[in-house]
Design a protein around this motif. Structure first.
Motif, PDB file in Angstrom:
ATOM      1  N   LEU A  29       0.866  -1.157   0.011  1.00 38.76           N
ATOM      2  CA  LEU A  29      -0.026   0.021   0.030  1.00 38.76           C
ATOM      3  C   LEU A  29       0.967   1.331  -0.099  1.00 38.76           C
ATOM      4  CD1 LEU A  29      -2.771  -0.968   2.681  1.00 38.76           C
ATOM      5  CD2 LEU A  29      -3.002  -0.821   0.285  1.00 38.76           C
ATOM      6  N   ILE A  30       1.979   1.164   0.725  1.00 39.80           N
ATOM      7  CA  ILE A  30       2.989   2.381   0.652  1.00 39.80           C
ATOM      8  C   ILE A  30       3.555   2.674  -0.649  1.00 39.80           C
ATOM      9  CG2 ILE A  30       4.749   3.355   1.866  1.00 39.80           C
ATOM     10  CD1 ILE A  30       3.791   1.980   4.438  1.00 39.80           C
ATOM     11  N   GLU A  31       4.240   1.589  -1.102  1.00 37.43           N
ATOM     12  CA  GLU A  31       5.136   1.624  -2.174  1.00 37.43           C
ATOM     13  C   GLU A  31       4.365   1.630  -3.602  1.00 37.43           C
ATOM     14  OE1 GLU A  31       7.183  -1.780  -1.525  1.00 37.43           O
ATOM     15  OE2 GLU A  31       8.227  -1.167   0.194  1.00 37.43           O
ATOM     16  N   VAL A  32       3.221   0.896  -3.714  1.00 36.57           N
ATOM     17  CA  VAL A  32       2.756   1.057  -5.050  1.00 36.57           C
ATOM     18  C   VAL A  32       1.225   1.530  -5.265  1.00 36.57           C
ATOM     19  CG1 VAL A  32       4.052  -0.888  -6.002  1.00 36.57           C
ATOM     20  CG2 VAL A  32       1.977  -1.192  -4.923  1.00 36.57           C
ATOM     21  N   ASP A  33       0.684   1.972  -6.160  1.00 36.10           N
ATOM     22  CA  ASP A  33      -0.933   2.312  -6.349  1.00 36.10           C
ATOM     23  C   ASP A  33      -1.489   0.752  -6.315  1.00 36.10           C
ATOM     24  OD1 ASP A  33      -0.385   4.942  -5.978  1.00 36.10           O
ATOM     25  OD2 ASP A  33       0.021   5.307  -8.095  1.00 36.10           O
ATOM     26  N   VAL A  34      -2.554   0.627  -5.633  1.00 35.06           N
ATOM     27  CA  VAL A  34      -3.463  -0.608  -5.601  1.00 35.06           C
ATOM     28  C   VAL A  34      -4.832  -0.122  -5.986  1.00 35.06           C
ATOM     29  CG1 VAL A  34      -4.334  -2.473  -4.379  1.00 35.06           C
ATOM     30  CG2 VAL A  34      -2.093  -1.757  -3.772  1.00 35.06           C
ATOM     31  N   SER A  35      -5.400  -0.773  -7.308  1.00 33.32           N
ATOM     32  CA  SER A  35      -6.355  -0.392  -7.809  1.00 33.32           C
ATOM     33  C   SER A  35      -7.629  -0.812  -6.747  1.00 33.32           C
ATOM     34  CB  SER A  35      -6.591  -1.016  -9.176  1.00 33.32           C
ATOM     35  OG  SER A  35      -7.919  -0.905  -9.523  1.00 33.32           O
ATOM     36  N   PRO A  36      -8.530   0.017  -6.722  1.00 32.18           N
ATOM     37  CA  PRO A  36      -9.851  -0.308  -5.846  1.00 32.18           C
ATOM     38  C   PRO A  36     -10.398  -1.648  -6.466  1.00 32.18           C
ATOM     39  CG  PRO A  36      -9.968   1.861  -6.354  1.00 32.18           C
ATOM     40  CD  PRO A  36      -8.752   1.510  -7.161  1.00 32.18           C
ATOM     41  N   ASP A  37     -10.238  -1.831  -7.652  1.00 33.87           N
ATOM     42  CA  ASP A  37     -10.800  -3.185  -8.568  1.00 33.87           C
ATOM     43  C   ASP A  37     -10.100  -4.316  -8.103  1.00 33.87           C
ATOM     44  OD1 ASP A  37     -12.803  -1.426  -9.224  1.00 33.87           O
ATOM     45  OD2 ASP A  37     -11.631  -0.909 -10.900  1.00 33.87           O
TER      46      ASP A  37
END
Length: 862
Positions: A30-38
């Motif tokens: 969560l801190i290092e990369v963008d995680v898609s809501p999907d």
């Protein structure tokens, strides 16, 4: 079987370690990369990872939470949104197979919410993204989507000539879309802040999660005698008590917001609002304590935004989070109020009287009690005061009128607190206070562990006690007229005495002082303090034989002569408390009499009297104490009269004081500073230099005076023998320390105006006449005995002497009452949150780096 158990423990440990590592990886992602809501796989796995509260707080560090907020806000928004959605879902469908997943959501929200509120609307660093996330309705995206559809339809209308049938079909389609749009807006208009607070309030009473199964009560039916609460006919004595408090008759309001806890079976413990014999109520149960603790932490974290408001800008009406929690439509508000209050007041720290039970390890229930207390005082510290006036509907059930419940600042919890009015409920609350506060000294008595578990929430108890004294007019009347108020006076004095030198407990001394000041404004309090004091406290308070009034006076004297420097602003409050008690003080002990006369000598000394322009006001209050006792309680107070006679020279010097003498005394006391100022220097003091010079000059004089004044005191009271020597040796050091406190301020050079004010405010006439009449009597007795007179004989003579017609006409009794103002209200808020902050470190719910309401200093590096 042993190998099987060992194998299962190893597997459990390995499983816990694996889940911990998996949760760590998810947080890092969560801190290092963008995680898609999907990304359903990632989010589903995150919520299903078994994790404890300690692990969540350990792995989501303050640095990680702020980094997530500042650099990966979309991930944080998805985390917040999905956790809130899952809590709302569990409220709608409370199946126990989802409880573990719900607890994970609760723990994550508890951890991240304070870091969101660091940039909330009460903070100086308000973030628009956080504002939109917490308070946005989400309807903008819906409107944009619908507008695009409308544009497409419009384009279709103009591109080709549709038939009337097609146009009608399109109109129906648009109408259907409009209805769908309206429905979606209604669903999405509630902001996440409201959803998470309401979800927490619902989860306080979730079947099989925080309470047992229950059936909804029918609210339209009139309450039976068995299912009471507030719907019964009022007891005549309760009605008389309300009339004496000036609350008038009960008003009838056909419709209003109900204040009854419904259903009563979900209230966590019996007491206020719920009786043990209520239908369907099975009493308190502790099997849900762990889950209740988790949800209470979440509610506390949603209401912590006052921490991030600057103290000079804080407004008790400004927190929107708290406003949601205390609104009239807040889910289960009445049930939560009575659950929190009853959980605290029904707790017995002595347990089941099992020897050494206090050493058996941690107890979840005491954690629940402490957290319930913190949440309760937090919810009572916002909004407007509640109206104590009784209002019922046609069914005789307690309600709040709609116009009152809908006004800004309404707080249902403060209203419920103000409305507690039956003797049974008031007695239950007071006995709870007495039982819990008594623990602060009972748990420390003796060398061996006791069966009484020491409680650490006494500061929160003081805040709640203050809230009740301020908000509920019947509570003070009840405890002063129907209960033994000394049961709380003793622990208050003990806490003040023990905390006088501890810089971290200065706030505790303040709130104890305010409580005593509030109580001392009532005549019944002074009368009740005449009850003999027989308890041996586990502290070095001087031994004496006397009443609880003596205990109060001796404690306050110790705080003046041996307290921390930061207690100096409370000196006038200390003496005011004693002054308010003095007209009703029937028999002062020898120790208390000596202490009060010592205070007179301290405040009349040049070092103190000329330390500031208004320092003489302390002296005037001490003189008023003497006058009140002499005028109204002369019989039975021979110890004070004799102490005054033996210090006659001190009163004579003060009565004969002139401006020239005052200036000379000031120059003698502050000679080096005055000379320095005359030579063009500043008036700033070097405390070390001033203290050394003043103590050298006064040490011999004080020592001689102490020896003369204390010689005969030892013989008059056998219980004081062991105390006198120690007290005499420490008295000089205590007074010298008080001098040092006052040396931190610039001296004041007396003027004619100051001298006139001094003479006008010092009520010397009563004591002067007393001494004029009694000194010859004592001198004659001494001459008859050739100078060898036992003190008991002198006291017997003084007891038989009448002062009728010799003293001035008795003055009117002046009682000084506590007057609330915005500054003290702000102080109570800052103190309360300071206590909650310090007591919420396991796990550490709040990080001190961004707190603005008070200053947080880290002493770990010292």
């Amino acid at each position: 079987s042993k190998s099987c158990r060992r194998s299962s423990r190893v597997q459990h440990k390995m499983g816990a370690s694996a889940s911990r590592e998996k949760f760590r990886e998810s947080v890092n992602a969560l801190i290092e990369v963008d995680v898609s809501p999907d990304d359903a796989e990632f989010w589903d796995e995150l919520w299903k990872i078994p994790s404890s509260s300690d692990e969540v707080f350990e792995l989501i560090t303050p640095e990680a939470a702020r980094q997530l907020r500042d650099e990966r806000f979309d991930n944080l928004a998805t985390l917040f949104t999905q956790a809130t959605a899952q809590l709302c879902q569990i409220v709608e469908t409370p199946y126990n197979i989802y409880f573990d997943q719900a607890l994970n959501c609760v723990r994550v929200l508890t951890r991240i919410l304070p870091f969101l509120l660091e940039r909330g609307d009460l903070s100086a660093d308000e973030d628009e993204l956080i504002e939109q996330l917490c308070w946005g309705t989400g309807s903008a995206a819906v409107e944009e989507e619908e507008e695009e559809d409308d544009d497409d339809d419009a384009d279709g209308d103009t591109s080709d000539g549709d038939s009337s049938v097609e146009r009608e079909a399109k109109k129906k389609k648009k109408k259907k879309k409009s209805k769908k749009k309206k429905d979606r807006e209604e669903e999405e208009q509630e902001p996440l802040a409201l959803l998470v607070v309401h979800a927490a309030m619902h989860m306080m009473f979730l079947p099989q999660f925080t309470c047992d199964f229950y059936e909804e009560e029918v609210t339209d039916d009139k309450p039976s005698r068995k299912s009471k609460g507030k719907g019964d006919e009022e007891d005549p004595e309760d009605k008389d008590m309300r009339a004496e408090a000036g609350l008038g008759n009960t008003r009838i309001c056909p419709n209003g917001v109900s204040l009854l806890p419904r259903p009563t079976s979900i209230v966590w413990a019996a007491g206020c609002g719920v009786t043990p014999d209520t239908a369907g109520y099975e009493g308190s149960t502790r099997k849900y304590d762990k889950n209740r603790i988790e949800v209470l932490r979440l509610l506390l974290s949603t209401c912590c935004d006052p921490l991030f408001s600057a103290a000079d800008e804080y407004n008790p009406l400004s927190s929107r989070w708290l406003a949601i929690a205390v609104a009239a439509d807040s889910p289960n508000a009445s049930c939560l109020f009575y659950s929190l209050m009853n959980t605290v007041m029904s707790y017995d720290p002595s347990g089941m009287s099992i020897p050494y039970s206090a050493t058996l390890g941690p107890d979840n229930h005491i954690k629940l009690v402490e957290l319930s207390l913190q949440v309760l005082i937090c919810l009572l510290d916002c909004g407007l005061p509640g109206n104590p006036e009784a209002v019922v509907n046609d069914d005789n059930q307690a309600v709040v009128e709609f116009n009152e419940a809908s006004r800004g600042g309404f707080n249902v919890f403060r209203t419920l607190l103000a409305r507690i009015h039956t003797r049974r409920e008031l007695t239950f609350i007071y006995k709870g206070f007495a039982r819990l506060l008594k623990n602060v000294y009972e748990s420390k008595g003796g060398y061996l562990p006791t069966n009484s578990k020491p409680i650490e929430c006494y500061q929160e108890l003081m805040v709640l006690l203050w809230k009740l004294l301020e908000e509920n007019p019947l509570f003070m009347t009840h405890i002063l007229t129907q209960m033994d108020v000394n049961e709380i006076v003793v622990p208050i004095c003990f806490l003040m005495f023990q905390s006088r030198r501890d810089p971290s407990k200065i706030g505790l001394v303040h709130i104890c002082t305010f409580i005593l000041l509030k109580l001392s404004g009532e005549r019944s309090f002074g009368v009740n303090l005449n009850k003999p004091f027989t308890i041996r406290l586990p502290c070095d308070i001087p031994l004496f034989t006397g009443s609880h009034a003596d205990l109060v006076a001796i404690t306050l004297h110790k705080l003046i002569v041996n307290g921390a420097y930061k207690l100096v602003p409370l000196y006038s409050c200390f003496i005011t408390v004693v002054c308010n008690l003095s007209p009703y003080w029937r028999s002062m002990s020898l120790v208390a009499a000596v202490k009060l006369v010592n205070l007179f000598e301290l405040f009349s000394s040049p070092k103190f009297l000329y330390s500031s322009e208004h320092a003489h006001k302390h002296l005037a209050l001490v003189m008023e104490v003497f006058n009140n006792v002499v005028q109204y309680q002369y019989t039975g107070n021979q110890h004070l009269v004799y102490a005054l006679i033996r210090r006659k020279d001190s009163f004579g010097r003060l009565a004969a004081l002139t401006l020239q003498k005052a200036i000379a005394q000031c120059e003698k006391a502050y000679g080096s500073e005055i000379q320095f100022a005359k030579n063009g220097g500043s008036l700033s003091h070097d405390p070390d230099t001033v203290t050394k010079s003043s103590t050298k000059k006064s040490k011999g004089k004080k020592k001689k005076k102490k020896d003369e004044s204390m010689d005969s005191d030892d013989d008059s009271d056998s219980d004081n023998d062991s105390d006198k020597n120690d007290e005499e040796s420490s008295e000089e050091e205590d007074e010298e320390e008080t001098y040092q406190h006052n040396n931190d301020a610039s001296y004041f050079l007396p003027t004619e105006k100051w001298m006139a004010e001094l003479k006008a405010t010092l009520p010397m006439e009563t004591v002067t006449r007393l001494l004029q009449h009694l000194i010859p009597v004592v001198d004659e007795l001494c001459s008859q005995k050739n100078g060898v007179v036992d003190e008991v004989e002198i006291l017997e003579v003084l007891k038989d002497v009448t002062m009728v017609g010799l003293l001035p006409v008795p003055h009117a009794i002046v009682i000084r009452k506590y007057q609330p103002n915005q500054y003290t209200s702000l102080w109570f808020t800052a103190y309360m949150w300071g206590v909650i902050f310090l007591r919420s470190q396991a796990p550490p719910m709040f990080d001190g780096e961004s707190i603005q309401l008070f200053q947080v200093s880290n002493t770990g590096d010292r």
